[in-house]
Design a protein around this motif. Structure first.
Motif, mmCIF file in Angstrom:
data_model
loop_
_atom_site.group_PDB
_atom_site.id
_atom_site.type_symbol
_atom_site.label_atom_id
_atom_site.label_comp_id
_atom_site.label_asym_id
_atom_site.label_seq_id
_atom_site.Cartn_x
_atom_site.Cartn_y
_atom_site.Cartn_z
ATOM 1 N N HIS A 178 0.828 -1.212 0.000
ATOM 2 C CA HIS A 178 0.000 0.000 0.000
ATOM 3 C C HIS A 178 0.860 1.258 0.000
ATOM 4 C CE1 HIS A 178 -3.909 -1.776 0.204
ATOM 5 N NE2 HIS A 178 -3.677 -2.416 1.323
ATOM 6 N N ALA A 179 1.949 1.246 0.748
ATOM 7 C CA ALA A 179 2.805 2.430 0.798
ATOM 8 C C ALA A 179 3.452 2.704 -0.555
ATOM 9 C CB ALA A 179 3.877 2.249 1.875
ATOM 10 N N ALA A 180 3.928 1.654 -1.222
ATOM 11 C CA ALA A 180 4.612 1.844 -2.501
ATOM 12 C C ALA A 180 3.672 2.394 -3.562
ATOM 13 C CB ALA A 180 5.204 0.515 -2.961
ATOM 14 N N PHE A 181 2.456 1.877 -3.630
ATOM 15 C CA PHE A 181 1.542 2.319 -4.686
ATOM 16 C C PHE A 181 0.774 3.572 -4.290
ATOM 17 C CE2 PHE A 181 2.487 -1.876 -6.190
ATOM 18 C CZ PHE A 181 2.395 -1.757 -7.566
ATOM 19 N N GLY A 182 0.842 3.975 -3.036
ATOM 20 C CA GLY A 182 0.257 5.248 -2.649
ATOM 21 C C GLY A 182 1.243 6.397 -2.694
ATOM 22 N N MET A 183 2.524 6.085 -2.830
ATOM 23 C CA MET A 183 3.559 7.115 -2.805
ATOM 24 C C MET A 183 3.481 8.107 -3.959
ATOM 25 S SD MET A 183 6.043 7.396 -0.482
ATOM 26 C CE MET A 183 6.467 5.697 -0.136
ATOM 27 N N PRO A 184 3.290 7.675 -5.220
ATOM 28 C CA PRO A 184 3.243 8.679 -6.303
ATOM 29 C C PRO A 184 2.147 9.716 -6.120
ATOM 30 C CG PRO A 184 3.562 6.483 -7.209
ATOM 31 C CD PRO A 184 3.278 6.298 -5.753
ATOM 32 N N LEU A 185 0.952 9.281 -5.729
ATOM 33 C CA LEU A 185 -0.130 10.237 -5.512
ATOM 34 C C LEU A 185 0.190 11.177 -4.361
ATOM 35 C CD1 LEU A 185 -2.971 11.247 -6.169
ATOM 36 C CD2 LEU A 185 -3.861 9.523 -4.585
ATOM 37 N N ALA A 186 0.797 10.647 -3.305
ATOM 38 C CA ALA A 186 1.138 11.486 -2.160
ATOM 39 C C ALA A 186 2.164 12.553 -2.544
ATOM 40 C CB ALA A 186 1.682 10.617 -1.024
ATOM 41 N N ILE A 187 3.186 12.166 -3.282
ATOM 42 C CA ILE A 187 4.205 13.137 -3.699
ATOM 43 C C ILE A 187 3.593 14.185 -4.615
ATOM 44 C CG2 ILE A 187 6.352 13.403 -4.996
ATOM 45 C CD1 ILE A 187 7.193 10.659 -3.997
ATOM 46 N N PHE A 188 2.724 13.767 -5.511
ATOM 47 C CA PHE A 188 2.085 14.702 -6.433
ATOM 48 C C PHE A 188 1.234 15.728 -5.684
ATOM 49 C CE2 PHE A 188 -1.586 15.770 -9.128
ATOM 50 C CZ PHE A 188 -0.924 16.408 -10.170
ATOM 51 N N ILE A 189 0.429 15.279 -4.734
ATOM 52 C CA ILE A 189 -0.451 16.192 -3.987
ATOM 53 C C ILE A 189 0.373 17.127 -3.102
ATOM 54 C CG2 ILE A 189 -2.206 16.307 -2.178
ATOM 55 C CD1 ILE A 189 -3.431 13.780 -3.293
ATOM 56 N N LEU A 190 1.340 16.575 -2.371
ATOM 57 C CA LEU A 190 2.107 17.390 -1.436
ATOM 58 C C LEU A 190 3.014 18.374 -2.156
ATOM 59 C CD1 LEU A 190 3.055 14.699 1.240
ATOM 60 C CD2 LEU A 190 1.235 16.394 1.326
ATOM 61 N N ARG A 191 3.611 17.951 -3.247
ATOM 62 C CA ARG A 191 4.478 18.863 -3.990
ATOM 63 C C ARG A 191 3.666 20.010 -4.586
ATOM 64 N NH1 ARG A 191 6.099 20.722 -9.486
ATOM 65 N NH2 ARG A 191 8.301 21.209 -9.296
ATOM 66 N N GLY A 192 2.467 19.705 -5.118
ATOM 67 C CA GLY A 192 1.609 20.749 -5.642
ATOM 68 C C GLY A 192 1.201 21.745 -4.575
ATOM 69 N N TYR A 193 0.989 21.277 -3.370
ATOM 70 C CA TYR A 193 0.618 22.183 -2.284
ATOM 71 C C TYR A 193 1.817 23.008 -1.824
ATOM 72 C CZ TYR A 193 -1.417 23.854 2.081
ATOM 73 O OH TYR A 193 -1.890 24.653 3.087
ATOM 74 N N MET A 194 2.986 22.387 -1.730
ATOM 75 C CA MET A 194 4.159 23.099 -1.222
ATOM 76 C C MET A 194 4.610 24.206 -2.172
ATOM 77 S SD MET A 194 6.475 20.096 0.525
ATOM 78 C CE MET A 194 5.825 19.100 1.870
ATOM 79 N N THR A 195 4.312 24.068 -3.452
ATOM 80 C CA THR A 195 4.675 25.138 -4.386
ATOM 81 C C THR A 195 3.891 26.415 -4.131
ATOM 82 O OG1 THR A 195 3.068 24.263 -5.984
ATOM 83 C CG2 THR A 195 5.366 23.547 -6.215
ATOM 84 N N THR A 196 2.767 26.325 -3.419
ATOM 85 C CA THR A 196 1.972 27.512 -3.106
ATOM 86 C C THR A 196 2.416 28.187 -1.814
ATOM 87 O OG1 THR A 196 0.301 26.255 -1.861
ATOM 88 C CG2 THR A 196 -0.001 26.426 -4.239
ATOM 89 N N LEU A 197 3.294 27.569 -1.056
ATOM 90 C CA LEU A 197 3.747 28.155 0.203
ATOM 91 C C LEU A 197 4.676 29.338 -0.071
ATOM 92 C CD1 LEU A 197 4.501 24.920 2.273
ATOM 93 C CD2 LEU A 197 2.425 26.305 2.257
#
Length: 309
Positions: A178-197
Motif C-alpha cells: 500500500h505504501a509503494a503504490f500510494g507514494m506517487p499520488l502522495a508526492i504529487f499532492i504534497l508537492r503541488g501544495y508546497m509550491t503555493t507556500l
C-alpha cells in the motif's frame, strides 16, 4: 444660469443626486433575491441527496432485520410495519464470528499503511520543491508517471519477492504494498501544495541558519497540514476498504481484515445477507469518523496546488 436643484459646493445638484440615486442604488442596499433559482437548487439538491441515501438506508434497515424477513420481504416494508422483525442479533453474530479480531486487524493494516507513505512522500515533496539537485524535474515526472501503473500488475512479482524474503502472510507485506503504490499520488499532492507556500519564509529560515531538517519540521509540516490530511483520507479509505491486497497477502484466518471477514459471511447457499449488511455498517464506522474529523482540510488540500497565479 439657474438650476432646479440646490447646488452644493464641489458636488452635484439635488436633481442630479436624485437621478444618480435611481440609476445606481446605494452600495449597502441588498440586491433582490432570486427566489425561483434558490428554490430550484434546493429541490434539486434534496432529490440528489435522497437518491444517494436510499441504498444506504435500505442497507441499514436490512442489517437490523431477521434472516427470514430479509429473504422474504423488501426493506421498504418497514414503512407500513415499522420495527417488525427487528433484531440486533446480526451485529452480535458478526462480532462473535471474528468481527472484533478483524476490526483490530484492519486498524493494524490501515494506520501504518497511511503513516508510512505520508512521511516518506512529505520528505520527497520538500526536496522536489525547495532543493536543487541534478535531474529533479525528470525524477518528479518519472514518479508521477507511476500513477498509471495499477497494483494488480505487481501482485505476482510481489508474491515471489515476499516468498523469498519471508514476508508472505505478514502485516509488513501489506504495509509495503500500500505504501509503494500510494507514494506517487502522495508526492504529487504534497508537492503541488508546497509550491503555493511563501518562499520568503523559507529564505528567511535559511538566512537565520536553519537546516533543511529544521525548516521541514518547524515550517513546512505545520503549513502543509491541509494537504497531509487530504492524502491521509484518501490513503486510509483505500487501505481500510481494500479486499484484494489483504486477501492475497494475508488471506482468511487469524490475520484477516474486516473486508475479508465480511466477504466470507455469505454461506454456500447464498444465505446470510443480513449479516453482510451488519458487517458493512461496522466497517463504515471508522472511515466516517476519519472523514468527518478531517473534512475541513479536504478541499483546501486538494485545490491549493491546482491553480497557480
Amino acid at each position: 444660469m439657474t438650476s432646479t436643484g440646490t447646488v452644493q459646493p464641489g458636488g452635484p445638484t439635488a436633481t442630479e443626486q436624485r437621478r444618480l440615486g435611481r440609476a445606481f442604488p446605494r452600495a449597502g442596499a441588498a440586491a433582490p433575491r432570486r427566489r425561483g433559482g434558490g428554490w430550484f437548487a434546493w429541490i434539486a439538491l434534496t432529490i440528489v441527496c435522497f437518491l444517494w441515501l436510499v441504498p444506504t438506508i435500505g442497507l441499514l434497515i436490512t442489517s437490523f432485520r431477521t434472516a427470514e424477513a430479509a429473504l422474504t420481504t423488501g426493506w421498504w416494508t418497514v414503512i407500513t410495519k415499522p420495527f417488525q422483525d427487528w433484531t440486533i442479533g446480526n451485529y452480535t453474530q458478526v462480532l462473535n464470528e471474528g468481527g472484533r479480531n478483524a476490526f483490530v486487524n484492519s486498524l493494524v493494516v490501515s494506520l501504518p499503511a497511511t503513516i508510512i507513505p505520508i512521511l516518506i512522500a512529505a520528505f520527497a515533496a520538500y526536496a522536489f520543491t525547495f532543493m536543487e539537485f541534478p535531474g529533479r524535474d525528470f525524477f518528479f515526472i518519472l514518479i508521477v508517471g507511476l500513477l498509471v501503473v495499477p497494483l494488480q500488475v505487481a501482485l505476482v512479482p510481489l508474491l515471489k519477492i515476499y516468498g523469498n524474503v519471508g514476508l508472505q502472510g505478514t502485516f509488513a507485506s501489506v504495509w509495503l504494498a500500500h505504501a509503494a503504490f500510494g507514494m506517487p499520488l502522495a508526492i504529487f499532492i504534497l508537492r503541488g501544495y508546497m509550491t503555493t507556500l511563501p518562499r520568503g519564509v523559507i529564505e528567511s529560515a535559511k538566512i537565520d541558519g536553519a537546516s533543511h531538517y529544521q525548516t521541514f519540521w518547524r515550517l513546512i509540516v505545520p503549513m502543509s497540514v491541509p494537504a497531509l490530511a487530504s492524502f491521509a483520507i484518501f490513503q486510509f479509505l483505500w487501505t481500510w476498504n481494500d479486499l484484494l491486497v489483504a486477501l492475497i497477502f494475508l488471506g482468511p484466518g487469524e490475520k484477516e481484515v474486516l473486508t475479508v471477514q465480511v466477504a466470507g459471511l455469505v454461506g454456500a447457499q447464498q444465505q446470510g445477507w443480513q449479516l453482510v449488511t451488519a458487517g458493512a455498517f461496522l466497517s463504515m464506522v471508522i472511515p466516517l469518523l476519519v472523514f468527518l474529523g478531517l473534512q475541513r482540510y479536504f478541499v483546501r488540500g486538494l485545490t491549493a496546488g491546482a491553480v497557480k497565479g
